[in-house]
Design a protein around this motif. Structure first.
Motif, PDB file in Angstrom:
ATOM      1  N   THR A 138     -17.954  -5.630 -15.436  1.00 53.43           N
ATOM      2  CA  THR A 138     -18.931  -4.605 -15.818  1.00 53.43           C
ATOM      3  C   THR A 138     -19.103  -4.494 -17.327  1.00 53.43           C
ATOM      4  O   THR A 138     -19.794  -3.601 -17.799  1.00 53.43           O
ATOM      5  CB  THR A 138     -18.500  -3.245 -15.250  1.00 53.43           C
ATOM      6  N   GLY A 139     -18.455  -5.396 -18.082  1.00 51.30           N
ATOM      7  CA  GLY A 139     -18.626  -5.366 -19.528  1.00 51.30           C
ATOM      8  C   GLY A 139     -17.406  -5.729 -20.335  1.00 51.30           C
ATOM      9  O   GLY A 139     -17.479  -5.832 -21.559  1.00 51.30           O
ATOM     10  N   LEU A 140     -16.246  -5.933 -19.681  1.00 52.36           N
ATOM     11  CA  LEU A 140     -15.053  -6.309 -20.434  1.00 52.36           C
ATOM     12  C   LEU A 140     -15.122  -7.761 -20.892  1.00 52.36           C
ATOM     13  O   LEU A 140     -14.587  -8.120 -21.941  1.00 52.36           O
ATOM     14  CB  LEU A 140     -13.803  -6.075 -19.586  1.00 52.36           C
ATOM     15  N   ALA A 176     -13.138  -1.740 -21.007  1.00 53.67           N
ATOM     16  CA  ALA A 176     -12.873  -2.390 -22.294  1.00 53.67           C
ATOM     17  C   ALA A 176     -12.363  -1.406 -23.338  1.00 53.67           C
ATOM     18  O   ALA A 176     -11.494  -1.748 -24.150  1.00 53.67           O
ATOM     19  CB  ALA A 176     -14.135  -3.072 -22.814  1.00 53.67           C
ATOM     20  N   CYS A 177     -12.904  -0.174 -23.338  1.00 51.29           N
ATOM     21  CA  CYS A 177     -12.661   0.750 -24.448  1.00 51.29           C
ATOM     22  C   CYS A 177     -12.347   2.160 -23.976  1.00 51.29           C
ATOM     23  O   CYS A 177     -12.683   3.130 -24.668  1.00 51.29           O
ATOM     24  CB  CYS A 177     -13.870   0.782 -25.386  1.00 51.29           C
ATOM     25  N   HIS A 183     -16.661   6.043 -26.712  1.00 49.40           N
ATOM     26  CA  HIS A 183     -17.228   4.716 -26.940  1.00 49.40           C
ATOM     27  C   HIS A 183     -18.388   4.487 -25.966  1.00 49.40           C
ATOM     28  O   HIS A 183     -18.275   4.761 -24.772  1.00 49.40           O
ATOM     29  CB  HIS A 183     -16.164   3.639 -26.748  1.00 49.40           C
ATOM     30  N   SER A 185     -19.554   1.979 -24.530  1.00 46.46           N
ATOM     31  CA  SER A 185     -19.345   1.028 -23.438  1.00 46.46           C
ATOM     32  C   SER A 185     -18.796   1.706 -22.188  1.00 46.46           C
ATOM     33  O   SER A 185     -18.951   1.184 -21.073  1.00 46.46           O
ATOM     34  CB  SER A 185     -18.381  -0.085 -23.863  1.00 46.46           C
ATOM     35  N   ALA A 188     -21.656   2.839 -20.029  1.00 48.86           N
ATOM     36  CA  ALA A 188     -22.379   1.655 -19.572  1.00 48.86           C
ATOM     37  C   ALA A 188     -21.610   0.941 -18.463  1.00 48.86           C
ATOM     38  O   ALA A 188     -22.193   0.489 -17.467  1.00 48.86           O
ATOM     39  CB  ALA A 188     -22.622   0.707 -20.744  1.00 48.86           C
ATOM     40  N   GLN A 189     -20.290   0.859 -18.609  1.00 48.49           N
ATOM     41  CA  GLN A 189     -19.489   0.196 -17.581  1.00 48.49           C
ATOM     42  C   GLN A 189     -19.460   1.000 -16.288  1.00 48.49           C
ATOM     43  O   GLN A 189     -19.490   0.426 -15.190  1.00 48.49           O
ATOM     44  CB  GLN A 189     -18.067  -0.055 -18.081  1.00 48.49           C
ATOM     45  N   SER A 192     -22.730   0.326 -14.530  1.00 49.65           N
ATOM     46  CA  SER A 192     -22.724  -1.016 -13.942  1.00 49.65           C
ATOM     47  C   SER A 192     -21.842  -1.072 -12.711  1.00 49.65           C
ATOM     48  O   SER A 192     -22.208  -1.671 -11.684  1.00 49.65           O
ATOM     49  CB  SER A 192     -22.262  -2.033 -14.986  1.00 49.65           C
TER      50      SER A 192
END
Length: 388
Positions: A138-140, A176-177, A183, A185, A188-189, A192
């Protein structure tokens, strides 16, 4: 794995004391922070250096309903040691022990078609359905299936499920964060992940668990808890990052205390070089204490000149370079007895440094400080029995 079941009668050069009562308390605190979700205690890398089997048992005693590892070998070791219940492993390479994992009733993670096809063949060979969790990227940007490839992975997995070769037990991802509050992300993750889960479920997936929350998200992002949270470093009483708070802010207590016995105390004059390269020269007459652990034991060489140690109730700092087996502290004229305990890090109850203090000194994260403690340092387990 390096275990010492009970405290030895003879003094040790060094020891990593593992407080299993603290670990059980941490698991209970984490369950309280995510009351609507099951809890997975992550015990990869020998339980972040704390000892996988004793820590896994303590976590299960405290209510962890899942155990998680990176490699299948770690998961198979837990099962061979008699750990019951659900165990998931997620870091696979081609030709891995899929059949052994299926026969051990492990949940295995799949991020791409090559892995799904290997698991299907192993299930045929074993004559048993595999327990498969599909991982979404999903974004990592590490493991996990990209959104564009997700339809193919889902379709093939569901076809194999209809054929009785596997059961899609989970849909999952990784932040990721999450340890950086606010953050962009993070949101967003989550978006997703919800979209990829919805896609799979609309096509017939009925996972037992959906999960994305790591330690940081377990502590700070209740909207990410879904059906299961995966707590790693927090189980061991360490905050994922200073930015989100100290362990005590979340009811957590560090589990490992690393100490060593001073091997030598001696007087030296001013101007005396200390350790390789003479990066430290005594500013005047003083006493030096030799601490018999070094980077071969996992003490980070990057903390040369900065690493803190508690000796006789006072903070000392590593003097000069940390060597393979030993380092020196300047005792400032004090003369503790040879054999006096030097505490590198612990919970901080007696004023000793913490793993986070060493992380700051070495320019790294507390995860690395505890995980890197090597096999020459015996793990000594305390509070093994449940109270009451």
């Amino acid at each position: 794995m390096n275990e010492t079941a009970t405290a030895p009668t003879a003094p040790l050069r060094a020891r990593a004391e593992i407080d299993l009562a603290a670990l059980r308390s941490n698991v209970r605190a984490l369950r309280g922070l995510a009351p609507g979700a099951a809890l997975m205690a992550v015990v990869k890398s020998d339980a972040y250096g704390h000892g996988a089997v004793p820590c896994a048992r303590a976590a299960v005693e405290a209510g962890a309903s899942w155990l998680g590892t990176a490699t299948p070998e770690e998961a198979l070791m837990l099962r061979a040691a008699g750990l019951p219940g659900r165990i998931m492993c997620w870091l696979w390479t081609p030709g891995g022990p899929w059949r052994e994992a299926i026969e051990a009733d492990l949940d295995v993670s799949v991020s791409g078609l090559w892995a799904l096809r290997e698991v299907i063949e192993a299930a045929r060979a074993a004559g048993l359905p595999a327990r498969v969790q599909l991982k979404a990227d999903t974004g990592l940007g590490r493991n996990g299936c990209q959104p564009d490839d997700w339809p193919d992975l889902v379709a093939e997995a569901l076809a194999a499920e209809r054929a009785g070769l596997l059961r899609v037990t989970g849909l999952w991802s990784h932040f990721a964060c999450a340890d950086e509050p606010g953050h962009p992300s993070i949101g967003a993750q989550l978006t997703s992940f919800r979209e990829m889960v919805s896609y799979a479920e609309q096509r017939g997936a009925r996972p037992e668990v959906r999960h994305i929350a790591n330690s940081a998200a377990t502590l700070t992002l209740p909207e990410s808890h879904f059906d299961l949270v995966r707590a790693g470093v927090a189980v061991y009483g360490i905050s994922p990052s200073p930015e989100i708070g100290a362990p005590a802010d979340f009811g957590l207590r560090p589990v490992m205390t690393l100490s060593a016995s001073i091997a030598l105390v001696k007087r030296v004059p001013g101007g005396h070089g200390v350790s390789y390269g003479h990066r430290y020269v005594t500013p005047g007459d003083t006493t030096l204490g030799l601490v018999p652990v070094g980077y071969a034991d996992g003490v980070p060489r990057h903390a040369s000149g900065t690493g803190p140690v508690l000796v006789d109730g006072k903070w000392r700092t590593v003097a000069g370079q940390i060597a393979m087996d030993q380092f020196v502290v300047d005792l400032g004229g004090d003369e503790p007895a040879n054999g006096t305990r030097a505490v590198l890090f612990g919970p901080g109850d007696d004023g000793e440094p913490t793993a986070e203090d060493w992380a700051q000194a070495a320019g790294t994260i507390a995860y690395e400080i505890v995980t890197r403690i090597g096999t020459r340092v015996p793990r000594v387990y305390v509070n093994e029995e449940l109270a009451g």
